[in-house]
Design an enzyme around this catalytic site. Structure first.
Site, PDB file in Angstrom:
ATOM      1  CG  HIS A 426       8.140  -0.275   5.304  1.00 35.99           C
ATOM      2  ND1 HIS A 426       9.418   0.227   5.426  1.00 35.99           N
ATOM      3  CD2 HIS A 426       8.223  -1.333   4.460  1.00 35.99           C
ATOM      4  CE1 HIS A 426      10.245  -0.504   4.686  1.00 35.99           C
ATOM      5  NE2 HIS A 426       9.535  -1.451   4.083  1.00 35.99           N
ATOM      6  CB  CYS A 427       8.852   5.500   4.989  1.00 40.92           C
ATOM      7  SG  CYS A 427       8.205   6.299   6.475  1.00 40.92           S
ATOM      8  CB  ALA A 428      13.162   5.677   7.453  1.00 38.15           C
ATOM      9  N   GLY A 430       7.874   6.030   9.509  1.00 39.13           N
ATOM     10  CA  GLY A 430       6.420   6.105   9.504  1.00 39.13           C
ATOM     11  C   GLY A 430       5.826   7.371   8.927  1.00 39.13           C
ATOM     12  CE1 TYR A 455      15.011  -2.468   6.318  1.00 37.90           C
ATOM     13  CE2 TYR A 455      16.357  -0.658   7.146  1.00 37.90           C
ATOM     14  CZ  TYR A 455      16.253  -1.920   6.608  1.00 37.90           C
ATOM     15  OH  TYR A 455      17.398  -2.651   6.335  1.00 37.90           O
TER      16      TYR A 455
END
Length: 475
Positions: A426-428, A430, A455
């Site tokens: 995951h990132c902020a 996607g 996130y």
């Protein structure tokens, strides 16, 4: 006097042309490798590019100074400050400048001022229209002063791996700023970058400013205590892309003159297997399309505003590169963006139809799974969660149980990730994690799932976050 700004969105980089309309001479400051826009602009204004210069040895793109001089016959002017370690390898082709030196572009005086801190050899250029004034009206500040920010002094240590230079650079930068603040409030500031550049931590999107405005509202010019400044300027800087070190070497030693940017040839589908064996194949399609079906071993770097930065983080300089693109124009745009950071070995492109042709030959395709935050919360014991955001994002809050490996390190640290369970990335929101999923699959981590909404969605749904006891390694 003629003044024009050229701005490259993918690099968040500004270059400048100033010309004397009385004599027809012009200088270009900090040119990109794609030089046609400068030549066309000069022609449209009835000017000749007679001088070309740059503020410093750039780390974020390949300089076009040498390319432009070769094409136009312009005289190069380069910094002779910073000591032998920061001398240009092609300085014998140029006139070298020290603090206080100047040259004339018709009636326009261009004076060099040594402003170390971001780099040891950094210069700014003070511009005086001598036909009308005896004081400078503006300064090309390069990576020294931006709108709302100042240049970062940690790149030599973090990117170029020159040990123990961050604090010394910060102190040099403070002293350079103190000297710069002595100029009049009306001095215009023409910086080398805008918002989105990794050469600072909070650059403004407004293209220009004045010293008076920045003196009041730029944090870097408002701190008068050296110790406080050093602490503030080194705090919270983003990770520099790994390609910055390669850019420093290329720009110091002398960029290769291309004679024009690449135009990749269309390749036959039968050549894809060989391309995968000998080089790296980059799929330029959007992340959702890649997740739905892609050829095993390919990397997905979507062709968007962040393409250049992500390519610099993830692609090798020493191997042939191939593209999968929807059309020839997309392939040209990607190859052009790669060339701006020295990724010159683009051997050609495959049309997107190569993916269905691969499947028709009986070869398998891969997909990337998706998981919602609700599903993740129920599956924590059955997966490995990898957070690929940048360090400052991780420090501000993270999903409990996550391991931090930011996107730029995901390939080299892939062997730290256990494969006994599915891996969720995951990132902020996607986007970066979609790229990370493709990287992991390309190196053999096959069960990879992307967290839908990342996130931000996790937080929006009110799920728990933590800030203590960070997990730095999955080993």
């Amino acid at each position: 006097m003629f003044l024009k700004r050229f701005y490259d969105e993918p690099l968040a980089q500004a270059s400048w042309m100033v010309g004397c309309q009385a004599t027809g001479e012009a200088v270009v400051v900090d040119p990109l490798r794609e030089i046609e826009p400068y030549i066309e602009a000069a022609k449209a204004e009835g000017l000749r590019i007679t001088h070309v210069t740059e503020t410093h040895i750039h780390a974020d793109y390949v300089s076009g100074t040498r390319e432009l001089a070769k094409r136009t016959g312009a005289q190069m002017y380069l910094s002779d400050e910073g000591g032998p370690d920061w001398s240009y390898g092609f300085g014998d082709e140029a006139i070298l400048l020290k603090d206080g030196d100047h040259f004339m572009v018709g009636n326009i005086r261009i004076e060099a001022m040594h402003t170390p801190g971001h780099t040891p050899e950094h210069l700014i250029f003070l511009v005086t229209d001598t036909a009308a004034a005896d004081e400078p009206m503006g300064a090309f500040t390069g990576d020294f002063v931006f709108v709302g920010d100042v240049g970062r002094p940690d790149l030599l240590e973090k990117a170029a791996k020159v040990a123990d230079t961050m604090e010394a650079g910060a102190r040099d930068l403070f002293r350079s700023l103190e000297r710069f603040k002595a100029f009049s409030d009306f001095l215009q500031i023409w910086p080398g970058h805008g918002a989105g550049s990794a050469c600072g931590k909070g650059l403004g999107a407004v293209p220009t400013s004045t010293l008076g405005y920045e003196r009041r509202f730029n944090w870097g010019l408002s701190i008068d205590d050296e110790e406080s400044f050093v602490k503030a300027v080194l705090e919270g800087q983003p990770e520099p892309p790994v390609y910055f070190a390669e850019m420093k070497r290329i720009n110091r030693d002398g960029p290769r003159v291309l004679g024009g940017l690449p135009d990749p040839a269309k390749l036959d589908a039968d050549a894809l297997e060989g391309a995968l064996d000998e080089g790296v194949v980059v799929d330029l399609r959007p992340a959702d399309a890649f997740a739905g079906a892609h050829v095993p071993g390919t990397l997905n770097i979507p062709l968007n505003r962040s393409y250049t930065t992500h390519a610099g983080w993830l692609l090798p300089y020493e191997h042939p590169l191939y593209l999968i693109a929807d059309d020839a124009q997309s392939a040209r745009e990607a190859a052009r963006n790669m060339a701006t950071i020295g990724l010159d070995r683009v051997e050609g492109y495959f049309p997107a139809s190569v993916i269905s042709e691969w499947a028709r030959k009986g070869e398998s395709l891969e997909t990337v799974g998706r998981m919602t935050p609700e599903e993740l919360a129920d599956a924590m014991d059955d997966i490995h969660l990898i957070d690929v955001r940048w360090q400052n994002e991780w420090d501000q809050g993270r999903i409990p149980g996550a391991t931090h490996i930011h996107l730029g390190e995901i390939r080299e640290r892939a062997d730290e990730i256990p494969t006994d369970k599915p891996v969720v990335v995951h990132c902020a929101s996607g986007g970066r994690s979609a790229i990370a999923a493709g990287v992991l699959q390309s190196v053999g981590v096959k069960e990879v799932i992307n967290l839908d909404g990342g996130y931000n969605r996790w937080v929006k749904e009110g799920r728990p976050v933590e800030k203590e006891t960070p997990v730095e390694s999955a080993a």
